[in-house]
Write an enzyme that holds these catalytic residues in place. Structure first.
Site, PDB file in Angstrom:
ATOM      1  N   TYR A 142     -15.437  -2.191   8.838  1.00 53.52           N
ATOM      2  CA  TYR A 142     -14.041  -1.755   8.900  1.00 53.52           C
ATOM      3  C   TYR A 142     -13.442  -2.138  10.253  1.00 53.52           C
ATOM      4  O   TYR A 142     -12.341  -2.697  10.324  1.00 53.52           O
ATOM      5  CB  TYR A 142     -13.946  -0.249   8.688  1.00 53.52           C
ATOM      6  CG  TYR A 142     -12.549   0.301   8.897  1.00 53.52           C
ATOM      7  CD1 TYR A 142     -11.544   0.033   7.982  1.00 53.52           C
ATOM      8  CD2 TYR A 142     -12.247   1.068  10.016  1.00 53.52           C
ATOM      9  CE1 TYR A 142     -10.261   0.527   8.173  1.00 53.52           C
ATOM     10  CE2 TYR A 142     -10.971   1.569  10.222  1.00 53.52           C
ATOM     11  CZ  TYR A 142      -9.972   1.297   9.289  1.00 53.52           C
ATOM     12  OH  TYR A 142      -8.705   1.786   9.497  1.00 53.52           O
TER      13      TYR A 142
ATOM     14  N   GLY B 267       2.049   4.333   3.726  1.00 49.80           N
ATOM     15  CA  GLY B 267       2.939   3.425   3.003  1.00 49.80           C
ATOM     16  C   GLY B 267       4.039   4.164   2.265  1.00 49.80           C
ATOM     17  O   GLY B 267       5.205   3.757   2.295  1.00 49.80           O
TER      18      GLY B 267
ATOM     19  N   GLY C 141       0.803  -1.221   0.000  1.00 45.58           N
ATOM     20  CA  GLY C 141       0.000   0.000   0.000  1.00 45.58           C
ATOM     21  C   GLY C 141       0.835   1.270   0.000  1.00 45.58           C
ATOM     22  O   GLY C 141       0.598   2.176   0.805  1.00 45.58           O
ATOM     23  N   CYS C 142       1.784   1.373  -0.929  1.00 40.94           N
ATOM     24  CA  CYS C 142       2.708   2.515  -0.948  1.00 40.94           C
ATOM     25  C   CYS C 142       2.307   3.626  -1.913  1.00 40.94           C
ATOM     26  O   CYS C 142       3.067   4.580  -2.107  1.00 40.94           O
ATOM     27  CB  CYS C 142       4.119   2.039  -1.301  1.00 40.94           C
ATOM     28  SG  CYS C 142       4.866   0.999  -0.033  1.00 40.94           S
ATOM     29  N   SER C 143       1.131   3.541  -2.502  1.00 42.75           N
ATOM     30  CA  SER C 143       0.754   4.533  -3.505  1.00 42.75           C
ATOM     31  C   SER C 143       0.449   5.897  -2.909  1.00 42.75           C
ATOM     32  O   SER C 143       0.382   6.897  -3.632  1.00 42.75           O
ATOM     33  CB  SER C 143      -0.456   4.044  -4.311  1.00 42.75           C
ATOM     34  OG  SER C 143      -1.563   3.819  -3.456  1.00 42.75           O
ATOM     35  N   SER C 144       0.258   5.950  -1.585  1.00 40.63           N
ATOM     36  CA  SER C 144      -0.037   7.231  -0.932  1.00 40.63           C
ATOM     37  C   SER C 144       0.098   7.048   0.573  1.00 40.63           C
ATOM     38  O   SER C 144       0.353   5.940   1.074  1.00 40.63           O
ATOM     39  CB  SER C 144      -1.451   7.725  -1.273  1.00 40.63           C
ATOM     40  OG  SER C 144      -2.428   6.828  -0.755  1.00 40.63           O
ATOM     41  N   GLY C 145      -0.096   8.126   1.305  1.00 40.64           N
ATOM     42  CA  GLY C 145      -0.223   8.072   2.753  1.00 40.64           C
ATOM     43  C   GLY C 145       0.914   7.422   3.494  1.00 40.64           C
ATOM     44  O   GLY C 145       2.094   7.598   3.186  1.00 40.64           O
TER      45      GLY C 145
END
Length: 280
Positions: A146, A13, A7-11
């Site tokens: 969630y 990560g 999950g490195c595409s944003s935030g």
């Protein structure tokens, strides 16, 4: 150490990948669709990292991980960060959507751990960081599925901590509160169907609050990333913490929960003991 971060595409990560590389470690950054964030891929690769496509809900996830380790070597630190948030009253939440959030937030991390634990066990070293949420300390109305996905990951992580300790593998549960990232899809949340019966109830209040707080959250994802990296690379601690409350929000929820549980224990003594077989 070589890190694999999902999950490195944003935030968080993305900040973790940057932080790991700046600390002099190797990093394999992953995301479901690297083509969607070419500027970040270039940035991480210029810093010396590797970026590979990885969908944690993929049917062939285990084969993809095997290919990564065969090409790039052992993984010393696994960070299960990929995930998404969603909301809505349970009675309007589809079973399909429930399965989807569990697939990404729970089963994906579980499958990655199963794939990498044997290698860590054989080498008698490794760290697994599972990113959950402050929601573990307070499951608010309107975000039940969630919360369920994060509770499941918390429970598995706590069990694994003791299960893997004999092999020199550490498990860390990172619990950030609401970070100022793009994690919340406000368009999606604002269009969640709230039945008339739930109007002006806690569920609608929570969903509105999440939308209104977008871009105003108190927690800095870069500081959270730094805290996680420091915990992983710090000198060995004879009694390392399992859970990392990250942000004042999480800390306050933890304190409130602790007080509530303490009162529950005191009030439940007679009821609980009455359920045992009589002692001779």
């Amino acid at each position: 150490m070589q890190w694999l971060i999902t999950g490195c595409s944003s935030g968080l990560g993305l900040h973790l990948a940057r932080m790991v590389l700046s600390a002099g470690h190797k990093c394999i950054a992953t995301s479901r669709n690297p083509d969607a964030t070419p500027e970040y891929v270039v940035e991480i690769e210029k810093l010396g990292g590797i970026w590979v496509p990885l969908d944690v809900s993929s049917n062939n996830l285990e084969n993809l991980i095997q290919e990564i380790t065969e090409k790039h070597g052992f993984i010393d630190v696994l960070v299960n960060n990929a995930g998404f948030g969603d909301g809505g009253p349970l009675e309007t939440y589809s079973t399909e959507a429930a399965r989807s959030i569990m697939e990404v937030n729970f089963f994906g991390p579980m499958r990655l751990m199963k794939a990498l634990i044997p290698h860590m066990r054989e080498r008698k070293q490794g760290v697994i960081v599972n990113v959950t949420s402050a929601v573990f300390w307070a499951a608010h109305p309107g975000v039940g599925m969630y919360a369920a996905s994060k509770f499941a990951l918390e429970g598995l992580s706590e069990s694994l901590s003791g299960e893997l300790a004999p092999f020199g593998i550490r498990v860390i549960i990172a619990e950030p509160g609401e970070m100022r990232t793009k994690f919340v899809d406000t368009d999606k949340v604002s269009h969640v169907h709230v039945p008339e019966a739930y109007k002006a109830t806690p569920a609608e209040f929570v969903l509105n609050f999440i939308t209104q707080r977008d871009g105003k959250q108190d927690i800095d994802p870069e500081r959270v990333a730094n805290a996680i990296v420091q915990q992983v690379v710090s000198s060995p601690n004879p009694d390392p913490p399992l859970r990392l409350p990250l942000g004042t929000e999480c800390l306050e929820l933890l304190i409130t929960k602790t007080s509530t549980l303490s009162k529950l224990a005191d009030a439940s003594i007679s009821l609980a003991k009455d359920c045992d077989f009589p002692k001779n």
